[in-house]
Design a protein around this motif. Structure first.
Motif, short mmCIF file in Angstrom:
data_model
loop_
_atom_site.label_atom_id
_atom_site.label_comp_id
_atom_site.label_asym_id
_atom_site.label_seq_id
_atom_site.Cartn_x
_atom_site.Cartn_y
_atom_site.Cartn_z
N LYS A 1 123.97 45.70 82.86
CA LYS A 1 122.82 45.04 82.24
C LYS A 1 122.55 45.61 80.85
N GLU A 2 122.69 46.92 80.71
CA GLU A 2 122.43 47.54 79.42
C GLU A 2 123.44 47.07 78.39
N GLU B 1 125.32 48.57 88.18
CA GLU B 1 124.39 47.47 87.92
C GLU B 1 123.66 47.69 86.60
N VAL B 2 123.19 48.91 86.42
CA VAL B 2 122.39 49.20 85.24
C VAL B 2 123.25 49.21 83.98
N LYS C 1 124.14 52.60 92.06
CA LYS C 1 123.79 51.43 91.25
C LYS C 1 123.91 51.65 89.75
N HIS D 1 126.57 43.93 91.82
CA HIS D 1 125.57 43.98 92.87
C HIS D 1 126.05 44.89 93.97
N ILE E 1 121.37 41.95 79.53
CA ILE E 1 120.87 40.99 80.52
C ILE E 1 119.47 41.41 80.95
N SER E 2 118.62 40.44 81.22
CA SER E 2 117.27 40.79 81.64
C SER E 2 117.23 41.11 83.12
N ALA E 3 116.12 41.72 83.54
CA ALA E 3 115.91 41.94 84.97
C ALA E 3 115.71 40.57 85.61
N ASP E 4 116.03 40.45 86.89
CA ASP E 4 115.81 39.14 87.51
C ASP E 4 115.02 39.24 88.80
#
Lengths: 273, 871, 347
Positions: A36-37, A32-33, A29, A66, A41-44
């Motif tokens: 976002k970094e 994914e991280v 993953k 994902h 993007i925020s956690a959802d």
């Protein structure tokens, strides 16, 4: 490719692509991280799904990569890389950046555009949150963020590509399961890889790239083991513009009939006395 | 560390992760490498794609198993049986690499007549003192080796207060350079024959019976792995805490080392043993140690007995007459010069008496129990979270309430810092905030991008990181904290010049500082660690230049070479120019990436094969050359015959690659230094539902210490009906150990938001647990609840017709942070493996109940009930 | 974890358990009812039975817009043509005013539904013929302008006789309203039909017709409710629309594609079937009766109007809500047959 130089050497105007090869994925993953970094993007959601190790569940406005986890048969002596069976597969999903993209065709503001790299980019400074793209994607990728008001999806790191860098997910992937490069190169590479896997006995390996449909192929191709349905990849995705001709024909017909009815009604019955 | 250290000379990974790409077979056991070392794992995948066979042995089918060719489900705690089975296979089917074994190992060395093997004594070796519960290694020594007897309560390396890390090269109890050999390996008392007899009962059938591994699966592994051996093939073994956190941990690693020595894999590309250490700088934290029994560079802390009364005696005790440790005095004097500067003179014994002495078990678990008994006043906890990460969490937290003061340095308020107000003990009424007298200081710490310094990772590689931003507010780096604290203590000591403060006054402590908060210049510290010639002031480039006459200084001899001149910081270099990564960072020693690489050439100095050519003798230039820095004396020819009068590396033969040992050999058999025996022997974990089928008279490792006490209770083994299941704990990729660094971050927290327990569908049915619902796991220490992840990746092994169900728990959760959960480590017991005093986390017993435990004190009542039933 | 957070988690668990015991299945990830099969990803179950399509994210303002727009467009046509063909001046004027008001309300509804309402003008940055949403934005804008022009012409006509400006506005306005009223009253059927939602694109041919005729019926109904119950032309139009809706409703019932299940099952099915009744047979009956019962004509036609309006509203809300149900069907986009359910239970 450890220690490889950062710049891809790809020029604007060259169509780029992802080839996400599940047979090299370790389910870490990092993609994914990293996504976002880089994109802020925020956690959802912090919900435990119980779906193997996948608590992300699906792509959405705040998840653009994902990793899917599929558990199959577990047999002592047989590792996941064995051709004998599917034990535990990992597959990192992403926006497909379709050759003919439903979201792009649907967008009324011009927020969604085709970039110089062939990717489909949603420009957040234009989007007004009409959410028509959301129901026009046959892969269920793009989604409106209710708190923000706008729709979001994978940008293919167009900003990074403009700087000659590869997308954040591809950069972070430790095993180069996410390959980034020119579309035509990766299409060839996918075929070569498939042949290699099949030569090893993995007859269940396949390339997911629906070129035969109205989507006309995707720029984010996948190599998966097993059926596409297992991964929620639609076997026959269609770009909804294929329905337009019939729709407008029908509308036109009814509209003419409606006007005709109005004319007739008032002509014959619209006079007093 | 002693597992590898005694076998081959240094207690760390023998190769670089990049070298995995050259392996023909990789055995991953006691580790889920893909999950915990995802970046390093890329070379496993690369190897696999080129035809290498990847074997993963683990009680669970993990993400590593998903990438492997062969997965072997193992009953947790039966690792030695499995590895012993492989050794038995290799010996019995003649798969061992003959030339390598005869020349490079101590297979031919002959043992004493009074040596008794565990096989012949129901599980115990000769020399066992049942009262003291310890071994004396005298009967284990080589025939002809004079025992070192003078000074001390115990044989060198066997001190009861020891922590097993001291130079971990073993063999100190006797003059290991004296021995006899039989190169034909036929002598009944030669190591080779003793080895054969020792593992005679570790048959495929025994593996099936004890490990629950089907015979055909075991044989498939054995064939596959043994085939990756010989002149043109190599295999690598990767392990991590799945091996070390066992009461027989060191011996498990020893078994792997024996296997690799027999197959001729050490020192060769694609070979060796990768000890996969965890944190970014965990290797660094033992190189420049935070362990109580060693000094930088794995030199021993002096013990409080006659071993340490005089410097001369101490040196004699720990030097060797042959091999690299002949230079022990050079390293030690240089080290003392670094610490005590001008106060370290020949007359002052180089400041040797400024060093404190070890008086007992000062290991973390040792002093924590002292803390629980009210014997400790204060504690610094820096970058660790024992309230969640340490075994027997309830005892850990209650113990802290006995401190007078506690200083916690961390990036966020971790559970350890707030135990006094919101721990489960407070919730359950076991502790009350108003009754806790501990004064707790929470000091904010700077993160990795906010300070300069180095990391030393699992492959001994130092990598520098440069400060990118200023730390926020009052957050400070460790260097700042330690330096200024020391400075203030020294200022005080300067005003009170008592004998007690002599050490503080003698300590060199002048670092230049910079910036608004007076941050010490990290590169200056690195320079001190690297070492200098004190006469010229120039930085040194190799530890070979260290001297014992006080003209050199070095804070850590194994790091010498990282800063060879004022303008170079090799740790900060980022231009790798070969596959092993030379040009990127500095791998100790001397930037050697694969150590013992003399073994990559045949005894005559030529490469074993073209495929595995790595380091070889250039007969024209009369020097060793190749793809790495030679871990050998560069100009010593392969036909050199040892000259004991010269000492050092010249006192070993030119065809002996293991220069840390005085016989230059890799040790299949360790003649002293390991407190639980010269050879690995299977014992069950301290808690086990199964009897020791090999040695029924001794259920668990005899010299291990359960530390059993009312607040650290155990299940009875075997067959405690209250706890019929096996519990194993582990990590996930998504979280970082005790969670302080991951449960405070949203992007990681959302990946694994809840504590879950992995169980098989069969066990779920038996216990009535539904998918995703709550389940409670109970051990004698505690009970916790977790969400049930029911999966067929948990397969119960069958032992003697009985299905032994296994329960898996990741341990990352605590009560603080974005995502919270029960503390899994509350379930574990504090225990000590005999050598390194590490706790057993990988195999214990438990029970599983459907549903969630009640809140508050009712949970303890429930635990009490369970413990009382059916005793 | 704070108490608030932990009790929230507990509530969610209870919610999930309640859903499981009530419906036998649980739509959201988390806990599964005891004894249910393990969550699984396979060719038979898809990816843990998670629907792959995204649900429509429109607010309830959108079906309302469909209603208002459909009516306005039809009113625009009626208002432009009715007084040219007979003595329906009053009727026509009312129709024109209602068309203008309706177009204004439509704009407000659409803008309010946007995630970023202040950016509504971005809709007019481009004209994209392959996007029904784009076409709709332009059609709405144009229609609003022409409707306003017509109304302005009416106002001017009252003030001044024979004003050339009024004549110009009148001509342009009425032409525009007629021409644009055609797409405006039924394009929303194209809008939802040309999407990835299986239910909607399955009915892509009938949706524009249905929405259009429903709009016509709404227009007729609204005019009758503001007093025009005497108009036999309106009644005839109402009958034509209702007859058409009846035929569509029957066609829907006769077609057994599984994509159409949300129109026949559950809450959305009830809504759509109700819409069918209230838009079809009931108004037909009432309007036919009104032809024979002159004393009750007003009441009967008012009743038909109310029935038509409610039916039209139910139709729009029903179809939009059914789109969400369709999006949640995890099998259809994967071409997984329903028989797979049976296989699962047997395994």
């Amino acid at each position: 490719m450890s220690g490889a130089t950062d710049h891809t050497g790809i020029q604007p105007g060259e169509v780029t692509a992802f080839l996400t090869d599940s047979t090299l994925c370790i389910g870490c993953k990092a993609c994914e991280v990293a996504c976002k970094e880089w994109n802020g993007i925020s956690a959802d959601g912090y919900d435990f799904t119980g779906w193997s190790y996948d608590n992300t569940a699906a792509l959405g406005h705040s998840t653009w990569r994902h990793v899917k986890f599929v558990e199959g048969h577990i047999t002592p002596g047989i590792g996941g890389n064995s051709a004998q069976q599917l034990s535990w597969e990992f597959s990192s999903d992403v926006c497909k950046h379709c050759e003919v993209a439903g979201c792009l065709e649907a967008c009324p503001t011009g927020s969604l555009v085709r970039t110089e790299f062939g990717s489909v980019l949603l420009q957040p400074d234009i989007c007004n949150g009409c959410s028509y793209c959301v129901i026009s994607c046959p892969f269920g990728v793009v989604q409106k963020n209710e708190d923000d008001g706008r729709a979001f999806k994978c940008t293919f790191c167009t900003d990074r590509q403009k700087g000659g860098l590869m997308p954040a997910c591809a950069k972070a992937c430790p095993t180069e399961s996410i390959k980034f490069g020119r579309l035509d190169d990766l299409q060839v590479e996918a075929q070569v890889r498939l042949a290699t896997l099949q030569a090893r006995g993995m007859s269940d390996a396949q390339i997911y790239d629906p070129t035969e449909t109205s989507v006309k192929g995707i720029h984010a191709m996948f190599i998966i083991r097993g059926e596409a349905e297992t991964y929620n990849l639609p076997p026959k995705p269609e770009v909804p513009t294929i329905y337009l001709k019939d729709a407008w024909k029908s509308a036109a017909f009814e509209a003419v009939a409606m006007v005709g009815a109005v004319v007739a009604s008032f002509f014959f019955l619209g006079r007093k006395g | 560390m002693p597992g590898l250290g005694t076998s081959v000379g240094r207690g760390g990974a023998t190769t670089a992760q990049q070298s995995l790409a050259d392996s023909d077979a990789i055995l991953i056991m006691g580790s889920s490498m893909a999950e915990q070392h995802p970046v390093g794992f890329q070379w496993v995948v690369e190897a696999r794609e080129h035809g290498c066979k990847v074997i993963h042995v683990d009680p669970r089918f993990t993400r590593t198993s998903a990438c492997a060719d062969i997965w072997v489900p193992l009953r947790a705690g039966s690792d030695i049986v499995f590895l012993g089975g492989l050794i038995h296979y290799v010996l019995g089917n003649d798969k061992w690499f003959k030339e390598y074994v005869v020349h490079y190992t101590n297979a031919s060395t002959i043992l004493r007549d009074d040596y008794v093997d565990a096989e012949d004594a129901g599980g115990l070796f000769s020399g066992w003192d049942a009262e003291k519960k310890q071994y004396s290694p005298e009967t284990w020594l080589y025939k002809g080796s004079e025992p070192k007897k003078d000074g001390g309560q115990a044989a060198p390396g066997h001190h009861p207060a020891g922590g097993g890390h001291a130079k971990d090269r073993g063999g100190e109890a006797g003059k290991t350079s004296q021995f006899e050999t039989d190169e034909t390996l036929q002598h009944p008392r030669c190591v080779f024959q003793v080895l054969k007899r020792h593992f005679a009962r570790y048959t495929p059938e025994m593996v099936e019976q004890s490990c629950g591994v089907p015979r055909d699966v075991f044989l498939k592994v054995a064939e596959t792995y043994a085939a990756a051996s010989g002149r043109s093939k190599t295999g690598c073994i990767c392990y991590a805490v799945g091996w070390t956190q066992h009461s027989t941990g060191v011996q498990i690693i020893r078994a792997a080392a024996i296997l690799q020595l027999l197959l001729g894999n050490f020192g060769r590309p694609g070979g060796g043993i990768l000890a996969l250490r965890g944190h970014a700088s965990i290797q660094g934290s033992t190189d420049i140690p935070t362990l109580y029994d060693i000094l930088p560079g794995y030199m021993p802390m002096p013990f409080f007995d006659s071993d340490s009364k005089t410097f001369e005696q101490y040196i004699k005790q720990h030097s060797t007459e042959a091999g690299l440790w002949t230079k022990f005095e050079d390293f030690m004097v240089s080290f003392l010069k670094a610490w005590y500067g001008d106060a370290a003179t020949k007359d002052s014994q180089w400041g040797f008496n400024f060093l404190p002495r070890v008086t007992g078990d000062h290991s973390e678990l040792g002093y924590w129990l002292d803390m629980a008994d009210g014997k400790l006043e204060g504690l610094f906890v820096m970058g660790q979270n024992p309230a969640v990460g340490a075994p027997n969490g309830r005892l850990q937290r209650k113990a802290m309430a006995n401190l007078k003061w506690l200083v916690v340095r961390d990036l966020v308020e971790i559970e350890t810092a707030s135990f006094w107000k919101d721990s489960p003990e407070i919730e359950r009424g076991e502790l009350r905030t108003e009754d806790i007298a501990t004064e707790v200081f929470l000091m904010p710490a700077a993160g990795p991008a906010e300070k300069s310094g180095s990391f030393t990772n699992t492959q001994r590689l130092l990598q520098w990181h440069n400060k990118a931003v200023e730390p926020p507010g009052d957050a400070r780096s460790e260097l700042w904290f330690a330096y200024h604290l020391g400075r203030m203590l020294k200022e005080r000591a300067a005003r009170e010049r008592t004998p007690k403060n002599a050490a503080l006054n003698a300590l060199t402590w002048d670092l230049p500082t910079e910036g608004a908060v007076a941050e010490p210049v990290a590169e200056v510290t690195l320079a001190e660690i690297n070492g200098r010639d004190l006469t010229t002031g120039k930085l040194l480039s190799t530890f070979e230049d260290l001297k014992r006459d006080g003209t050199t200084m070095s804070g850590c001899w194994i790091y010498t070479g990282v800063k060879p001149d004022e303008h170079r910081n090799v740790a900060n270099e980022r231009s790798a120019h070969d596959a092993l990564g030379h040009g990127w960072g500095f791998a100790w020693p001397k930037d050697t990436r694969i150590i013992y690489n003399r073994a990559s050439a045949a005894p005559d100095g030529s490469p074993w094969s073209e495929e595995k050519k790595f380091v070889w003798w250039d007969s024209e230039k009369r020097e060793w050359t190749g793809k790495d820095i030679t871990d050998f004396k560069k100009d010593m020819p392969p036909d050199h015959k040892r000259d004991l009068s010269k000492g050092g590396l010249e006192a070993i033969d030119g065809d002996k690659p293991f220069g840390m040992h005085s016989d230059g050999r890799g040790w299949l058999y360790v003649n002293s230094g390991l407190k639980d025996g010269p050879l690995p022997t299977h014992f069950e974990p301290l808690e086990s539902p199964v009897e020791n089928q090999l040695y029924p008279a001794h259920q668990s490792n005899p010299p291990s210490d359960k530390k059993e006490r009312p607040d650290n209770p155990y299940a009875s083994s075997p067959h405690d009906p209250r706890f019929p299941l096996v519990l194993t704990t582990y990590r996930l990729t998504e979280h970082h150990t005790a969670g302080g660094m991951s449960r405070a971050l949203s992007h990681l927290s959302e990946l694994q938001p809840e504590l879950f327990v992995e169980i098989s569908p069969e066990l779920a049915e038996i216990t009535g647990v539904s998918p995703g619902d709550w389940a409670t796991i109970v051990t004698p220490r505690a009970l916790i609840s977790a969400r049930a992840l029911i999966t067929s990746r948990m397969i119960p092994p069958v032992i003697k017709g009985r299905r032994i169900h296994q329960v898996g728990l990741p341990y990352h959760w605590g009560w603080k942070g974005i995502v919270t959960g029960d503390v899994a480590n509350d379930l574990l017991a504090i225990s000590q493996e005999p050598n390194v005093r590490i706790m057993e986390t990988k195999g214990l017993v438990c029970n599983l109940i459907s549903g969630r435990h009640p809140a508050g004190h009712a949970a303890l009542d429930e635990l009490h009930e369970i413990l009382e039933e059916q005793r | 974890m704070s108490e608030a957070e932990s009790s929230f988690r507990e509530n969610r668990l209870d919610e999930i358990r309640r859903e499981a015991s009530q419906f036998g299945t649980v739509q959201q990830p988390g806990i599964r009812a005891a004894g249910s099969p393990l969550p699984k990803a396979s060719p038979q179950t898809g990816y843990y039975q998670q629907h792959l399509l995204k649900e429509p994210q429109w607010t309830p303002l959108v079906p309302l817009y469909f209603f208002v727009g459909g009516a306005s467009g039809s009113l625009g046509v009626i208002g432009s043509l009715a007084d040219l063909l007979g003595d329906n001046d009053e009727l026509a004027r009312k129709a024109r005013h209602m068309a203008t008001a309706g177009s204004a309300i439509s704009s407000v509804l659409l803008i309010a539904d946007l995630g970023r309402p202040s950016r509504f003008l971005n809709m007019l940055r481009i004209f994209k013929p392959q996007s029904a949403m784009s076409i709709g934005s332009w059609v709405l804008s144009g229609f609003s302008a022409f409707a306003a022009a017509s109304t302005l012409a009416d106002i001017l006509d009252r003030q001044v006789d024979g004003s050339p400006i009024a004549t110009f506005l009148r001509t342009v306005g009425r032409t525009g309203c007629t021409v644009l009223g055609m797409p405006f009253h039924n394009y929303t059927g194209v809008l939802i039909g040309a999407t990835a939602i299986p239910l909607w694109n399955n009915r892509v041919r009938s949706l524009p017709r249905e929405f259009g005729m429903s709009g016509l019926q709404s227009a007729v109904s609204l005019l009758e409710l503001v007093g025009e119950t005497d108009s036999n032309a309106l009644n005839a139009l109402g009958l034509v629309a209702a007859a058409f809706e009846t035929w569509e409703g029957l066609d829907l019932l006769r077609t057994h594609d599984r994509e159409l299940a949300p129109t026949k099952e559950g809450f959305t099915g009830a809504l759509i079937q109700t819409a069918g009744l209230l838009s079809g047979p009931l108004p037909i009956a009432l309007r036919v009766a009104s032809l024979f019962a002159s004393r009750r004509k007003r009441r009967l036609r008012q009743a038909a109007a109310i029935s038509g309006i409610i039916g039209s509203l139910c139709l729009r809300y029903g179809w939009v809500a059914a789109g969400t149900v369709s999006a949640r069907n995890w099998k259809i986009p994967l071409n997984i047959p329903d028989a797979a359910d049976v296989q699962l239970q047997e395994s």
